[in-house]
Design an enzyme around this catalytic site. Structure first.
Site, PDB file in Angstrom:
ATOM      1  N   ASP A   8       0.873  -1.168   0.000  1.00 24.91           N
ATOM      2  CA  ASP A   8       0.000   0.000   0.000  1.00 24.91           C
ATOM      3  C   ASP A   8       0.915   1.224   0.000  1.00 24.91           C
ATOM      4  O   ASP A   8       2.136   1.111  -0.180  1.00 24.91           O
ATOM      5  CB  ASP A   8      -0.981  -0.040   1.175  1.00 24.91           C
ATOM      6  N   CYS A  65       2.682  -3.388   4.114  1.00 23.55           N
ATOM      7  CA  CYS A  65       1.794  -2.279   4.459  1.00 23.55           C
ATOM      8  C   CYS A  65       2.313  -1.721   5.778  1.00 23.55           C
ATOM      9  O   CYS A  65       3.360  -2.150   6.257  1.00 23.55           O
ATOM     10  CB  CYS A  65       0.323  -2.687   4.500  1.00 23.55           C
ATOM     11  N   GLY A  66       1.608  -0.765   6.346  1.00 27.34           N
ATOM     12  CA  GLY A  66       2.111  -0.119   7.552  1.00 27.34           C
ATOM     13  C   GLY A  66       2.476  -1.091   8.647  1.00 27.34           C
ATOM     14  O   GLY A  66       3.611  -1.127   9.121  1.00 27.34           O
ATOM     15  N   THR A  67       1.518  -1.907   9.089  1.00 26.61           N
ATOM     16  CA  THR A  67       1.781  -2.889  10.149  1.00 26.61           C
ATOM     17  C   THR A  67       1.969  -4.302   9.610  1.00 26.61           C
ATOM     18  O   THR A  67       2.418  -5.181  10.342  1.00 26.61           O
ATOM     19  CB  THR A  67       0.619  -2.946  11.157  1.00 26.61           C
ATOM     20  N   GLY A  68       1.571  -4.539   8.387  1.00 25.31           N
ATOM     21  CA  GLY A  68       1.596  -5.880   7.815  1.00 25.31           C
ATOM     22  C   GLY A  68       0.334  -6.669   8.101  1.00 25.31           C
ATOM     23  O   GLY A  68       0.044  -7.646   7.422  1.00 25.31           O
ATOM     24  N   HIS A  98       8.554 -23.558   9.204  1.00 24.35           N
ATOM     25  CA  HIS A  98       7.472 -24.206   9.950  1.00 24.35           C
ATOM     26  C   HIS A  98       6.101 -24.056   9.309  1.00 24.35           C
ATOM     27  O   HIS A  98       5.241 -24.908   9.514  1.00 24.35           O
ATOM     28  CB  HIS A  98       7.403 -23.643  11.374  1.00 24.35           C
ATOM     29  N   ASN A  99       5.879 -22.971   8.562  1.00 23.96           N
ATOM     30  CA  ASN A  99       4.550 -22.710   8.013  1.00 23.96           C
ATOM     31  C   ASN A  99       4.504 -22.756   6.491  1.00 23.96           C
ATOM     32  O   ASN A  99       3.448 -22.592   5.909  1.00 23.96           O
ATOM     33  CB  ASN A  99       4.031 -21.345   8.488  1.00 23.96           C
ATOM     34  N   ARG A 109       6.284   0.283   8.312  1.00 24.06           N
ATOM     35  CA  ARG A 109       6.441   1.411   9.236  1.00 24.06           C
ATOM     36  C   ARG A 109       7.171   1.038  10.531  1.00 24.06           C
ATOM     37  O   ARG A 109       7.416   1.898  11.369  1.00 24.06           O
ATOM     38  CB  ARG A 109       5.074   2.001   9.582  1.00 24.06           C
ATOM     39  N   ARG A 132       6.115 -32.795  11.146  1.00 22.95           N
ATOM     40  CA  ARG A 132       5.008 -32.354  11.989  1.00 22.95           C
ATOM     41  C   ARG A 132       4.426 -31.031  11.513  1.00 22.95           C
ATOM     42  O   ARG A 132       3.249 -30.753  11.724  1.00 22.95           O
ATOM     43  CB  ARG A 132       5.449 -32.267  13.450  1.00 22.95           C
ATOM     44  N   HIS A 133       5.249 -30.226  10.840  1.00 23.77           N
ATOM     45  CA  HIS A 133       4.773 -28.942  10.335  1.00 23.77           C
ATOM     46  C   HIS A 133       3.784 -29.141   9.182  1.00 23.77           C
ATOM     47  O   HIS A 133       2.815 -28.400   9.077  1.00 23.77           O
ATOM     48  CB  HIS A 133       5.949 -28.067   9.914  1.00 23.77           C
ATOM     49  N   ARG A 136       0.385 -29.947  10.546  1.00 22.79           N
ATOM     50  CA  ARG A 136      -0.301 -28.755  11.043  1.00 22.79           C
ATOM     51  C   ARG A 136      -0.849 -27.909   9.898  1.00 22.79           C
ATOM     52  O   ARG A 136      -1.956 -27.376   9.992  1.00 22.79           O
ATOM     53  CB  ARG A 136       0.659 -27.942  11.909  1.00 22.79           C
TER      54      ARG A 136
END
Length: 144
Positions: A8, A65-68, A98-99, A109, A132-133, A136
Site C-alpha cells: 500500500d 503495508c504499515g503494520t503488515g 514451519h509454516n 512502518r 510435523r509442520h 499442522r
C-alpha cells in the site's frame, strides 16, 4: 523464480528497494502496485497478488503495508495462501521452515529498510521442514 510483490502507500519505497534487491540477484518480480504515496486500500493489491500466487503466475509473493496485518489478513482469506508476517530475520526463516509461507508480509512502518532486505533474503533461503509442520498445515482449512 518469479516473485509477485505489492504494497500500500506505506510500503512504496520498501517495495521499490526490494524489487531492485531481487533484480541484483537475478530474480524476476511482478509489481502488483501501488506505486504512489496516495492513500489506498491494501486489499486492492493484496487480492491480485494472492490470485497470482494461487494460479502459479508467480512462485511466491511479498507484501508490505504499515503494520503488515491488513495485508496478512487479506491474503490469508485465499485458500491457497499461507502469508506469514515477519518483523525480523528469525521470524522470516520460521514462517518458511514451519509454516511454508508462500507470501512474506512485512510491516514497513516498523522495521528499517536494511532489516526488510535481510528478512527477504532469509525467507528466500529458508527451506520448509515438513514432518510435523506439514501435519499442522494440513489442518489449517476449517472443516467445521
Amino acid at each position: 523464480m518469479k516473485i509477485g510483490i505489492c504494497s500500500d502507500h506505506a510500503g512504496v519505497d520498501y517495495k521499490a528497494a526490494i524489487i531492485s534487491h531481487l533484480a541484483e540477484k537475478g530474480i524476476e518480480t511482478v509489481n502488483f502496485g501501488t506505486d504512489t504515496y496516495e492513500s489506498m486500500d491494501y486489499t486492492d493489491v493484496a487480492h491480485p497478488l494472492a490470485s497470482a500466487v494461487e494460479s502459479g503466475e508467480v512462485d511466491l509473493g511479498i507484501a508490505l503495508c504499515g503494520t503488515g496485518n491488513g495485508m496478512a489478513m487479506t491474503l490469508n482469506h485465499h485458500p491457497g495462501i499461507r502469508a506469514g508476517l515477519a518483523w525480523d530475520e528469525t521470524i522470516g526463516a520460521l514462517v518458511k521452515q514451519h509454516n511454508n509461507a508462500n507470501v512474506l508480509v512485512m510491516p514497513a512502518r516498523f522495521i528499517p529498510l536494511g532489516k526488510a532486505l535481510r528478512i527477504v533474503d532469509t525467507w528466500l533461503g529458508a527451506e520448509f521442514e515438513g514432518g510435523r509442520h506439514q501435519r499442522r498445515i494440513d489442518k489449517i482449512p476449517f472443516r467445521g
